[in-house]
Write a protein that holds these residues in place. Structure first.
Motif, PDB file in Angstrom:
ATOM      1  N   ARG A   1      36.827  32.813  43.046  1.00  0.00           N
ATOM      2  CA  ARG A   1      37.080  34.212  42.704  1.00  0.00           C
ATOM      3  C   ARG A   1      38.558  34.390  42.350  1.00  0.00           C
ATOM      4  O   ARG A   1      39.433  33.849  43.032  1.00  0.00           O
ATOM      5  CB  ARG A   1      36.694  35.114  43.883  1.00  0.00           C
ATOM      6  CG  ARG A   1      36.642  36.598  43.567  1.00  0.00           C
ATOM      7  CD  ARG A   1      36.079  37.364  44.763  1.00  0.00           C
ATOM      8  NE  ARG A   1      35.994  38.788  44.528  1.00  0.00           N
ATOM      9  CZ  ARG A   1      34.942  39.405  43.999  1.00  0.00           C
ATOM     10  NH1 ARG A   1      33.871  38.701  43.664  1.00  0.00           N
ATOM     11  NH2 ARG A   1      34.947  40.721  43.815  1.00  0.00           N
ATOM     12  N   VAL A   2      38.810  35.171  41.293  1.00  0.00           N
ATOM     13  CA  VAL A   2      40.171  35.399  40.819  1.00  0.00           C
ATOM     14  C   VAL A   2      40.367  36.878  40.524  1.00  0.00           C
ATOM     15  O   VAL A   2      39.404  37.649  40.449  1.00  0.00           O
ATOM     16  CB  VAL A   2      40.464  34.583  39.538  1.00  0.00           C
ATOM     17  CG1 VAL A   2      40.312  33.095  39.794  1.00  0.00           C
ATOM     18  CG2 VAL A   2      39.566  35.021  38.384  1.00  0.00           C
ATOM     19  N   GLY A   3      41.629  37.291  40.349  1.00  0.00           N
ATOM     20  CA  GLY A   3      41.914  38.635  39.895  1.00  0.00           C
ATOM     21  C   GLY A   3      41.398  38.838  38.472  1.00  0.00           C
ATOM     22  O   GLY A   3      41.455  37.924  37.649  1.00  0.00           O
ATOM     23  N   ARG A   4      40.894  40.042  38.178  1.00  0.00           N
ATOM     24  CA  ARG A   4      40.243  40.261  36.877  1.00  0.00           C
ATOM     25  C   ARG A   4      41.180  39.974  35.714  1.00  0.00           C
ATOM     26  O   ARG A   4      40.765  39.403  34.705  1.00  0.00           O
ATOM     27  CB  ARG A   4      39.712  41.701  36.779  1.00  0.00           C
ATOM     28  CG  ARG A   4      39.015  41.972  35.455  1.00  0.00           C
ATOM     29  CD  ARG A   4      38.247  43.265  35.462  1.00  0.00           C
ATOM     30  NE  ARG A   4      37.123  43.230  36.381  1.00  0.00           N
ATOM     31  CZ  ARG A   4      35.957  42.640  36.121  1.00  0.00           C
ATOM     32  NH1 ARG A   4      35.753  42.014  34.969  1.00  0.00           N
ATOM     33  NH2 ARG A   4      34.985  42.678  37.016  1.00  0.00           N
ATOM     34  N   ARG A   5      42.445  40.338  35.810  1.00  0.00           N
ATOM     35  CA  ARG A   5      43.330  40.152  34.657  1.00  0.00           C
ATOM     36  C   ARG A   5      43.577  38.671  34.348  1.00  0.00           C
ATOM     37  O   ARG A   5      44.004  38.336  33.243  1.00  0.00           O
ATOM     38  CB  ARG A   5      44.656  40.870  34.889  1.00  0.00           C
ATOM     39  CG  ARG A   5      45.549  40.238  35.942  1.00  0.00           C
ATOM     40  CD  ARG A   5      46.856  40.984  36.054  1.00  0.00           C
ATOM     41  NE  ARG A   5      47.763  40.342  37.002  1.00  0.00           N
ATOM     42  CZ  ARG A   5      48.994  40.796  37.269  1.00  0.00           C
ATOM     43  NH1 ARG A   5      49.437  41.884  36.664  1.00  0.00           N
ATOM     44  NH2 ARG A   5      49.755  40.157  38.130  1.00  0.00           N
ATOM     45  N   ASP A   6      43.305  37.812  35.321  1.00  0.00           N
ATOM     46  CA  ASP A   6      43.510  36.373  35.124  1.00  0.00           C
ATOM     47  C   ASP A   6      42.228  35.617  34.795  1.00  0.00           C
ATOM     48  O   ASP A   6      42.256  34.393  34.614  1.00  0.00           O
ATOM     49  CB  ASP A   6      44.113  35.740  36.390  1.00  0.00           C
ATOM     50  CG  ASP A   6      45.485  36.281  36.712  1.00  0.00           C
ATOM     51  OD1 ASP A   6      46.217  36.635  35.770  1.00  0.00           O
ATOM     52  OD2 ASP A   6      45.817  36.361  37.905  1.00  0.00           O
ATOM     53  N   LEU A   7      41.098  36.325  34.734  1.00  0.00           N
ATOM     54  CA  LEU A   7      39.801  35.638  34.630  1.00  0.00           C
ATOM     55  C   LEU A   7      39.734  34.713  33.416  1.00  0.00           C
ATOM     56  O   LEU A   7      39.398  33.528  33.540  1.00  0.00           O
ATOM     57  CB  LEU A   7      38.672  36.663  34.578  1.00  0.00           C
ATOM     58  CG  LEU A   7      37.253  36.094  34.430  1.00  0.00           C
ATOM     59  CD1 LEU A   7      36.897  35.205  35.624  1.00  0.00           C
ATOM     60  CD2 LEU A   7      36.234  37.218  34.274  1.00  0.00           C
ATOM     61  N   ALA A   8      40.041  35.235  32.241  1.00  0.00           N
ATOM     62  CA  ALA A   8      39.913  34.419  31.031  1.00  0.00           C
ATOM     63  C   ALA A   8      40.861  33.222  31.070  1.00  0.00           C
ATOM     64  O   ALA A   8      40.474  32.106  30.697  1.00  0.00           O
ATOM     65  CB  ALA A   8      40.194  35.280  29.799  1.00  0.00           C
TER      66      ALA A   8
END
Length: 311
Positions: free
Chosen positions: A66-73
């Motif tokens: 799981r990661v922060g949304r802004r770093d997903l891509a």
């Protein structure tokens, strides 16, 4: 031309995603003042590192975390670039985890950890369908130190074991082990068949410095115990055999990720059907050579081959 699809993953790694801030001071820290240092940002997280090393050694592998949304891509692409199939969930409240690594002159590390989105891992992030056609599930112990992620990971481990899938685990952090209590960790990992502690974690889990007693304690609970002993090499044992392998002599630049490379080398050989002795020696070689480069993952300039023989 359409790109070919990646091969079906044989392994699933469940663990942490981190950004490593690696700091190499020019000398001892000066409390209250400045010290010149070399500072770099590297992709990290024990589980991510392990998956990247496994891919480096030719094992088709997926990673769940799981990661922060802004770093997903960006994080998904980093895993793809490493040859790993990403199965990442996005957290709208927490940022991606971050780790500050302070290196001593001999390459040893001290950590400051912000778990971030890793602590939001949930059952929705780990559907049992991801176990389909998987031969081995490896769990980074970091996923077991917080109640929410622990419940989700333990459920996945139990289903994997019920399906006859090999489950392996590494304790990951002696500091967190001491915090949660070794007896609790032993209970949480009862579905694992192989455990990969380092020397400090083995001491914490067993309560003894006697290596023979450590082996007896761990092999009574796991089918195979593989203990990483740093410069002394490593050993592996089950109820009938105890084997040791010395560490090759190398010039150490950074020990970050050495244990992850060791584990990947061992499991790559294991999945290739090699015996315990061959697995152990490949793990030791991988771990030692990983200390000769900065960061916790393989890079284009790594001295290790991408594929070892039949692995």
């Amino acid at each position: 031309m359409t790109a070919s699809a990646p091969p079906r993953p044989r392994m699933l790694v469940v663990g942490d995603v981190m950004t490593d801030v690696i700091v190499r001071p020019d000398g001892p820290l000066v409390v209250g003042s400045d010290r010149r240092a070399k500072i770099g940002l590297y992709p990290g997280g024990s589980g991510c590192n392990q998956a990247a090393w496994l891919a480096h050694f030719g094992i088709p592998v997926a990673f769940a975390g799981r990661v922060g949304r802004r770093d997903l891509a960006e994080q998904e692409q980093a895993l793809r670039d490493a040859g790993v199939v990403p199965v990442l969930s996005a957290d709208d409240e927490r940022t991606t985890g971050m780790l500050i690594v302070i290196l001593s002159e001999d390459g040893e590390r001290s950590f400051l950890t912000d778990r971030g989105a890793n602590d939001g891992l949930s059952a929705e992030d780990l559907p049992f369908s991801m176990l389909n056609q998987i031969d081995l599930v490896h769990v980074s112990g970091y996923s077991l130190f917080t109640p929410g992620p622990r419940a989700a990971v333990m459920a996945l481990m139990a289903v994997a074991r019920a399906r006859g899938i090999t489950v392996t685990v590494d304790p990951a952090s002696v500091g967190f082990l001491e915090e949660v209590g070794p007896s609790n960790f032993l209970g949480w990992t009862s579905d694992a068949s192989i455990i990969f502690p380092n020397a400090e974690e083995a001491l914490c889990l067993t309560g003894t410095r006697n290596t023979a007693e450590q082996i007896r304690f761990l092999t009574a609970r796991y089918d195979l115990a593989v203990i990483k002993r740093g410069a002394e090499g490593a050993e592996a044992a089950n109820l009938s055999v105890r084997l040791k392998a010395p560490a090759p002599k190398v010039e150490v630049a950074d020990t970050t990720g050495a244990g992850d490379a060791f584990l990947a080398g061992f499991l790559a050989a294991h999945l290739a059907g090699k015996g315990i002795d061959a697995c152990l020696h490949r793990g030791v070689e991988a771990g030692a050579r990983a200390t000769t480069v900065l960061g916790g993952r393989p890079t284009a300039g790594d001295p290790l081959p991408r594929v070892w023989g039949e692995v």
